[in-house]
Design an enzyme around this catalytic site. Structure first.
Site, PDB file in Angstrom:
ATOM      1  CG  ASP A   1      -1.768  -1.278   1.274  1.00  0.00           C
ATOM      2  OD1 ASP A   1      -2.260  -1.700   0.214  1.00  0.00           O
ATOM      3  OD2 ASP A   1      -1.872  -1.871   2.367  1.00  0.00           O
TER       4      ASP A   1
ATOM      5  CG  HIS B   1      -1.183  -2.407  -7.366  1.00  0.00           C
ATOM      6  ND1 HIS B   1      -0.225  -3.023  -8.126  1.00  0.00           N
ATOM      7  CD2 HIS B   1      -0.854  -2.668  -6.082  1.00  0.00           C
ATOM      8  CE1 HIS B   1       0.640  -3.625  -7.323  1.00  0.00           C
ATOM      9  NE2 HIS B   1       0.276  -3.430  -6.076  1.00  0.00           N
TER      10      HIS B   1
HETATM   11  P1  IMP Z   1      -2.495 -12.907   2.454  1.00  0.00           P
HETATM   12  O1  IMP Z   1      -1.460 -12.417   1.498  1.00  0.00           O
HETATM   13  O2  IMP Z   1      -3.903 -12.627   2.028  1.00  0.00           O
HETATM   14  O3  IMP Z   1      -2.300 -14.334   2.835  1.00  0.00           O
HETATM   15  O4  IMP Z   1      -2.336 -12.071   3.824  1.00  0.00           O
HETATM   16  C1  IMP Z   1      -1.175 -12.146   4.634  1.00  0.00           C
HETATM   17  C2  IMP Z   1      -0.810 -10.761   5.167  1.00  0.00           C
HETATM   18  O5  IMP Z   1      -0.284  -9.957   4.111  1.00  0.00           O
HETATM   19  C3  IMP Z   1      -1.994  -9.995   5.750  1.00  0.00           C
HETATM   20  O6  IMP Z   1      -1.551  -9.217   6.853  1.00  0.00           O
HETATM   21  C4  IMP Z   1      -2.403  -9.085   4.598  1.00  0.00           C
HETATM   22  O7  IMP Z   1      -3.106  -7.956   5.035  1.00  0.00           O
HETATM   23  C5  IMP Z   1      -1.025  -8.755   4.023  1.00  0.00           C
HETATM   24  N1  IMP Z   1      -1.063  -8.365   2.614  1.00  0.00           N
HETATM   25  C6  IMP Z   1      -1.055  -9.180   1.535  1.00  0.00           C
HETATM   26  N2  IMP Z   1      -1.028  -8.470   0.409  1.00  0.00           N
HETATM   27  C7  IMP Z   1      -1.013  -7.185   0.754  1.00  0.00           C
HETATM   28  C8  IMP Z   1      -0.957  -5.956   0.017  1.00  0.00           C
HETATM   29  O8  IMP Z   1      -0.913  -5.919  -1.219  1.00  0.00           O
HETATM   30  N3  IMP Z   1      -0.956  -4.806   0.761  1.00  0.00           N
HETATM   31  C9  IMP Z   1      -0.962  -4.815   2.108  1.00  0.00           C
HETATM   32  N4  IMP Z   1      -1.005  -5.930   2.836  1.00  0.00           N
HETATM   33  C10 IMP Z   1      -1.027  -7.107   2.167  1.00  0.00           C
END
Ligand code: IMP
Length: 422
Positions: A12, A40
């Protein structure tokens, strides 16, 4: 020319807008890791385009979008993005290319993601619920299903049925409704028809592009602090986010990289659980969150807020060999009387580096701050570094000096034209 855009924080950082901007001169813009957990946002002529899978540069007329093999694909999400662009009159055939090596998100991955999260109770990780972890677990345990399988429908039916029957047994232990094989196969049959015209060997496509000296922009997702190997596991995302993913996720040799752009937001945010050493709470966090629109593009969750953590960003820059920096959302800090920047971590009165911390250390350490004076003026219309308020210039110079990496671009607002080249 091959350049890479990498998020140096917890995701982010505002990469979408930067990728869109840089894609003006790109022949190919390539997603190479992650999946629809990424969000994005690109704003063009006041219209907002939230992308999760399609590369953010696709809106530029000359840029072709590539979803390379390292991306985990949720067909439903991908097709909803295709439809969003088609409604704008864009023809995706010949403009968007998807690797047949991409692994698919199947509904049982999402069900398992949520089941594990619920089972963790108060120790929830805060995943996006998009099925990323379970899909990547299937990939490395040879249980994944790729887009390649969709090319031969009968083969897909066999693999899908076999895997779903196994997953239904696991879901039963969580007291979760089983996945209906027939209904899901009908759905995949429809999705398959829409996506197949875009499916190709993206490895060869990109190798040819390298040979023809095309401009290739690699669009990093998430942020280095979420990398599966270099984050405080398990507070991670499932994939490698660091520069090596360009090679594993798209087949581009690392020796071909000309420029590694590190995108750093002027403060910190994190969505989901896990340590955030510079986290702030209360009114200050609320002001920054509201002003910065810090709500997840993927989940809508309110993001946690912190001061800029240069100890962490320094690690990200070193790990990825960042050659140039882009500072985003500097306008959000306008109006604050004082701005803090973390320049060191201390644990039990001793200095400790980000790289030697696990989640235990990161949650206990004391961040050491440098306090800088803020600025009042609205800077969203400023287009020259020298026209920025002096204190804002000093903040940026401080970052540049601390990291020993030049700041080449400063984003001063969400729209395409709101930036300063320095
Ligand atoms: P997952 O990738 O959905 O398995 O989530 C694992 C962790 O990564 C969580 O804390 C999500 O919020 C974080 N996360 C995954 N992708 C993003 C992103 O693109 N931006 C911010 N946090 C992310």
């Amino acid at each position: 020319m091959v350049s890479v855009i990498i998020g140096t924080q917890w995701g982010d950082e505002g990469k979408g807008k930067i990728v869109d901007l840089f894609s003006k001169d790109a022949d190919f813009v390539v997603r190479f890791h992650g999946g629809s957990n990424a969000g994005h946002t690109v704003i063009v002529n006041g219209k907002k385009y939230p992308f999760h899978l399609i590369p953010s540069g696709i809106l530029q007329p000359n840029a072709k979008g590539v979803i390379a093999n390292g991306v985990i694909v949720d067909l439903e999400v991908l097709i909803s993005e295709i439809k969003m662009l088609e409604e704008d009159g864009m023809e995706l055939k010949g403009k968007l290319f998807v690797s047949d090596r991409c692994h698919l998100i199947i509904p049982y991955h999402k069900a398992l993601d949520l089941a594990y999260e619920n089972a963790r109770g108060k120790d929830k990780l805060g995943t996006t619920g998009r099925g990323i972890g379970p899909a990547l677990a299937d990939k490395v345990s040879y249980n994944g299903i790729r887009i390649y399988e969709l090319l031969d429908w009968e083969n897909f039916v066999d693999k899908f049925t076999f895997q779903t029957n196994i997953k239904n047994k696991i879901l039963k232990t969580f007291n979760i409704e089983p996945i209906n094989v027939k209904r899901e196969l009908d759905r995949f049959l429809k999705l398959r028809k829409i996506i197949l015209p875009c499916v190709t060997d993206t490895y060869q496509l990109l190798q040819n592009a390298l040979k023809d000296k095309k401009n290739i922009l690699m669009e990093g997702a998430h942020g280095v602090m979420l990398d599966i190997d270099f984050s405080p596991y398990p507070f991670s995302t499932g994939s490698n986010v660091i520069i090596g993913a360009v090679n594993t996720g798209a087949g581009i040799p690392l020796k071909n990289l000309d420029q590694v752009w590190g995108v750093t937001k002027a403060y910190t945010s994190r969505v989901g659980g896990g340590p955030l050493p510079t986290e702030v709470h209360g009114a200050l966090a609320d002001i920054i969150r509201e002003k910065g629109g810090e709500y997840g593009t993927t989940t809508g969750r309110a993001r946690r807020i912190g001061w800029l953590d240069l100890e962490a960003v320094k690690f990200a820059c070193q790990l990825c060999g960042v050659t140039d920096l882009i500072i985003t959302k500097i306008d959000v800090l306008s109006g604050l009387e004082k701005i803090k920047v973390c320049i060191e971590y201390k644990l039990n009165s001793k200095s400790i580096s980000y790289s030697s911390c696990g989640y235990n250390e990161l949650s206990k350490l004391t961040p050491i701050y440098k306090e800088l004076p803020g600025w009042k003026d609205d800077i969203s219309k400023v287009r020259k570094f020298s026209d920025l308020p002096k204190n804002c210039q000093n903040y940026l110079k401080f970052i540049e000096k601390f990291l020993g990496t030049p700041v080449k671009l400063i984003s001063t607002g969400p729209a395409r034209d709101e930036y300063i080249k320095s």
